[in-house]
Write an enzyme that holds these catalytic residues in place. Structure first.
Site, PDB file in Angstrom:
ATOM      1  N   SER A  78       2.834  49.637   4.669  1.00  0.00           N
ATOM      2  CA  SER A  78       3.927  48.672   4.854  1.00  0.00           C
ATOM      3  C   SER A  78       4.104  47.695   3.698  1.00  0.00           C
ATOM      4  O   SER A  78       5.022  46.875   3.724  1.00  0.00           O
ATOM      5  CB  SER A  78       3.738  47.905   6.161  1.00  0.00           C
ATOM      6  OG  SER A  78       4.119  48.706   7.259  1.00  0.00           O
ATOM      7  N   LYS A  81       7.555  47.529   2.251  1.00  0.00           N
ATOM      8  CA  LYS A  81       8.595  46.606   2.721  1.00  0.00           C
ATOM      9  C   LYS A  81       8.834  45.465   1.744  1.00  0.00           C
ATOM     10  O   LYS A  81       9.885  44.807   1.792  1.00  0.00           O
ATOM     11  CB  LYS A  81       8.218  46.041   4.095  1.00  0.00           C
ATOM     12  CG  LYS A  81       8.202  47.082   5.219  1.00  0.00           C
ATOM     13  CD  LYS A  81       7.877  46.433   6.558  1.00  0.00           C
ATOM     14  CE  LYS A  81       7.916  47.428   7.706  1.00  0.00           C
ATOM     15  NZ  LYS A  81       6.750  48.332   7.737  1.00  0.00           N
ATOM     16  N   ASP A 171       3.603  61.327  15.801  1.00  0.00           N
ATOM     17  CA  ASP A 171       3.992  59.918  15.749  1.00  0.00           C
ATOM     18  C   ASP A 171       5.301  59.657  16.487  1.00  0.00           C
ATOM     19  O   ASP A 171       5.610  58.506  16.809  1.00  0.00           O
ATOM     20  CB  ASP A 171       4.183  59.459  14.297  1.00  0.00           C
ATOM     21  CG  ASP A 171       2.870  59.324  13.547  1.00  0.00           C
ATOM     22  OD1 ASP A 171       1.864  58.985  14.184  1.00  0.00           O
ATOM     23  OD2 ASP A 171       2.869  59.571  12.324  1.00  0.00           O
ATOM     24  N   SER A 324       6.134  43.385  10.846  1.00  0.00           N
ATOM     25  CA  SER A 324       6.157  44.660  10.114  1.00  0.00           C
ATOM     26  C   SER A 324       6.908  45.739  10.897  1.00  0.00           C
ATOM     27  O   SER A 324       6.376  46.793  11.229  1.00  0.00           O
ATOM     28  CB  SER A 324       4.728  45.132   9.812  1.00  0.00           C
ATOM     29  OG  SER A 324       4.731  46.077   8.763  1.00  0.00           O
ATOM     30  N   ASN A 325       8.179  45.474  11.156  1.00  0.00           N
ATOM     31  CA  ASN A 325       9.005  46.336  11.988  1.00  0.00           C
ATOM     32  C   ASN A 325       9.580  47.489  11.161  1.00  0.00           C
ATOM     33  O   ASN A 325      10.484  47.302  10.342  1.00  0.00           O
ATOM     34  CB  ASN A 325      10.134  45.501  12.601  1.00  0.00           C
ATOM     35  CG  ASN A 325      10.931  46.248  13.638  1.00  0.00           C
ATOM     36  OD1 ASN A 325      11.414  47.339  13.394  1.00  0.00           O
ATOM     37  ND2 ASN A 325      11.076  45.640  14.812  1.00  0.00           N
ATOM     38  N   ASN A 326       9.062  48.697  11.391  1.00  0.00           N
ATOM     39  CA  ASN A 326       9.488  49.860  10.619  1.00  0.00           C
ATOM     40  C   ASN A 326      10.952  50.205  10.841  1.00  0.00           C
ATOM     41  O   ASN A 326      11.661  50.604   9.916  1.00  0.00           O
ATOM     42  CB  ASN A 326       8.627  51.074  10.973  1.00  0.00           C
ATOM     43  CG  ASN A 326       7.217  50.969  10.454  1.00  0.00           C
ATOM     44  OD1 ASN A 326       6.920  50.129   9.606  1.00  0.00           O
ATOM     45  ND2 ASN A 326       6.332  51.804  10.955  1.00  0.00           N
ATOM     46  N   THR A 437       0.886  42.863   5.061  1.00  0.00           N
ATOM     47  CA  THR A 437      -0.139  43.826   5.434  1.00  0.00           C
ATOM     48  C   THR A 437       0.418  45.248   5.370  1.00  0.00           C
ATOM     49  O   THR A 437       1.626  45.454   5.323  1.00  0.00           O
ATOM     50  CB  THR A 437      -0.632  43.561   6.856  1.00  0.00           C
ATOM     51  OG1 THR A 437       0.499  43.589   7.747  1.00  0.00           O
ATOM     52  CG2 THR A 437      -1.295  42.193   6.959  1.00  0.00           C
ATOM     53  N   GLY A 438      -0.479  46.213   5.420  1.00  0.00           N
ATOM     54  CA  GLY A 438      -0.067  47.616   5.479  1.00  0.00           C
ATOM     55  C   GLY A 438      -1.172  48.449   6.075  1.00  0.00           C
ATOM     56  O   GLY A 438      -2.360  48.215   5.800  1.00  0.00           O
ATOM     57  N   SER A 439      -0.785  49.435   6.904  1.00  0.00           N
ATOM     58  CA  SER A 439      -1.797  50.279   7.545  1.00  0.00           C
ATOM     59  C   SER A 439      -1.229  51.656   7.874  1.00  0.00           C
ATOM     60  O   SER A 439      -0.152  51.769   8.452  1.00  0.00           O
ATOM     61  CB  SER A 439      -2.299  49.607   8.829  1.00  0.00           C
ATOM     62  OG  SER A 439      -3.260  50.410   9.478  1.00  0.00           O
ATOM     63  N   LEU A 440      -1.940  52.672   7.455  1.00  0.00           N
ATOM     64  CA  LEU A 440      -1.689  54.062   7.824  1.00  0.00           C
ATOM     65  C   LEU A 440      -3.042  54.698   8.079  1.00  0.00           C
ATOM     66  O   LEU A 440      -4.089  54.095   7.825  1.00  0.00           O
ATOM     67  CB  LEU A 440      -0.993  54.819   6.687  1.00  0.00           C
ATOM     68  CG  LEU A 440       0.501  54.594   6.436  1.00  0.00           C
ATOM     69  CD1 LEU A 440       0.917  55.346   5.171  1.00  0.00           C
ATOM     70  CD2 LEU A 440       1.331  55.048   7.622  1.00  0.00           C
TER      71      LEU A 440
END
Length: 485
Positions: A78, A81, A171, A324-326, A437-440
């Site tokens: 993320s 973004k 997903d 963090s709205n995709n 932030t970012g997370s996968l």
């Protein structure tokens, strides 16, 4: 004699000045060495085997303060973004509002509309049940009691590709992979567009749990295969939409004293919105005879009945970036493509983002992306490239809005701390880190702005790939930054 004394005094001042500067330089070297040694030790001991890119620069001058594989491309998650939001503010403007319009065609006679009703969407992620109710009430105010025609969803503002290329099959049921349509609804003020909320509660032991859909089940169907079990037994409940279907399957065991909540995606937001709208029309006393829905463009001859506008972009950035709205990120990408290139597609929007990057002299060869949310594992960027972006956006007129949208470390307010509200609680970092932030799967990232213990401001990026559970390690690295800067 006076000249001799003056010369001696000047020599002494020069000596003291040189000696002091030498001590200062030595202190700086010591501080930089401590920072480098501390971060290197953490990476070697706790991120062994991972791909890591860390970069720190002075926020005012752009001078590189620290570099650990700073030019190595990493999946940003993320953190993508950061450039999506910058491009959106530049291309769409901080005052941009999404619109949803209600039209009718044909003639009204004795309460019967001999024509069609059109809902025309432009990607508004803030459209909610109460807005559809206001549309129904607007039709009622016109004297319409029966629709003897079609209910049509006009979602032509965007293309028909509902999912970005990086969405995996497993997903698709979950809110972070919601489909993107120009006519969509959200279940709450977080604006998780393209989803509904499913709440499951235990009933009598041995019976199926009770199920509630918020705001409306729409065209989705519940398949309840779950069972209520005694308190203390294992909670194995799952709530998933079956792949490429409208069926939400609830299975497993739910202890009678437990509950389960899940955000579930719609298969197609347009048809779901139309189904909701028909139900609301019926509640408002308006009959629809066809019981079938259509997708088509609104004719130019149609009559405008009502328009719903979203909040301006500068306000929407708060829930979007803080949480963090995709969905909002990928809606913004398609919107940029439509507004700038007259094609509401992800591909067109990404081209606009690339053009924006070039306009502020970013080296776009450092950026590889196939979405705007960061969901794709094909995205990549280096720590230096993100630092360069964060340095240059400071010159934009809208930078204060951009900066305010970033999560704030350890701030308990959900719409201030966002995804950092439970992180970086050390006094050195609490309230002093503004970052995305970012997370996968196997990826953790954090990039933004930090105040060091010396009171100076810095830009940083920590990107970690091929390592699970790296969030706490990233926080440790950022805390070391705050301590040693």
């Amino acid at each position: 004699m006076r000249k001799r004394l003056a010369s001696l005094l000047m020599a002494w001042v020069l000596f003291v000045s040189m000696f002091g500067m030498g001590q200062l330089a030595q202190a700086e070297v010591t501080t930089e060495d401590a920072l480098s040694e501390s971060i290197s030790t953490i990476v070697q001991e706790k991120l062994s085997g991972a791909n890591v890119s860390i970069a720190i620069m002075d926020r005012m001058t752009g001078e590189v303060v620290y570099d650990y594989n700073g030019d190595t491309p990493i999946k940003p998650a993320s953190n993508m973004k950061l450039i999506t939001t910058a491009a959106a503010l530049d291309v769409l403007g901080e005052d941009y509002r999404f619109k949803t319009s209600l039209y009718t065609s044909g003639k009204l006679s004795n309460g019967v509309l001999k024509g069609d009703v059109y809902l025309q969407g432009q990607g508004d992620p803030t459209l909610m049940e109460e807005d559809l109710r206001q549309f129904a009430q607007a039709l009622k105010a016109k004297g319409i009691q029966t629709i003897d025609g079609r209910i049509v969803g006009d979602d032509k503002w965007f293309d028909d590709d509902l999912l970005t290329p990086g969405i995996w099959a497993n997903d698709e049921s979950y809110y972070y992979a919601a489909p993107i349509s120009a006519l969509t609804t959200s279940p709450n003020a977080d604006y998780d567009s393209g989803t509904i909320i499913i709440d499951v509660n235990g009933s009598a032991i041995g019976n199926a749990p009770t199920v509630k859909a918020t705001p409306h089940l729409g065209d989705l169907e519940i398949v309840n295969q779950a069972q209520t079990v005694a308190a203390g037994q294992s909670n194995t409940i799952t709530i998933e939409r079956s792949y490429r279907t409208n069926e939400i399957v609830i299975s497993g065991n739910l202890p009678i004293d437990k509950t389960k909540r899940e955000w579930v995606t719609m298969q197609h937001p347009t048809t779901h919105t139309l189904t909701m709208f028909q139900a609301i029309l019926e509640q408002e006393g308006i009959e629809y005879k066809k019981h079938k829905f259509f997708r088509a463009a609104t004719p130019k001859s149609a009559n405008l009945i009502s328009v719903k506008e979203s909040m301006p972009l500068n306000e929407l950035l708060i829930p979007y970036m803080k949480l963090s709205n995709n969905g909002i990120a990928d809606i913004l990408v398609k919107t940029m493509g439509k507004v700038k290139g007259n094609h509401g597609s992800t591909k067109a929007g990404l081209k606009v983002m690339e053009q924006y990057g070039k306009s502020i002299n970013l080296d776009m060869t450092d950026w590889k992306f196939e979405d705007g949310s960061g969901m794709s594992h094909a995205n990549s960027v280096s720590g230096f490239a993100i630092n360069d972006l964060l340095l240059k956006v400071q010159q934009e007129d809208w930078f204060d809005i951009y900066f305010k949208s970033l999560p704030v470390a350890a701030h308990p307010d959900r719409m201030v701390g966002g995804t950092l509200r439970n992180r970086l609680k050390d006094p050195l970092t609490s309230g002093n880190v503004y970052a995305k932030t970012g997370s996968l799967t196997g990826v953790s990232t954090l990039s933004g702005y930090i105040e060091g213990s010396n009171g100076e401001q810095y830009i940083f990026s920590v990107l970690v790939q091929d390592k699970s559970g790296a969030v706490s390690v990233i926080d440790e690295i950022v805390t070391v930054m705050a301590r040693n800067l």
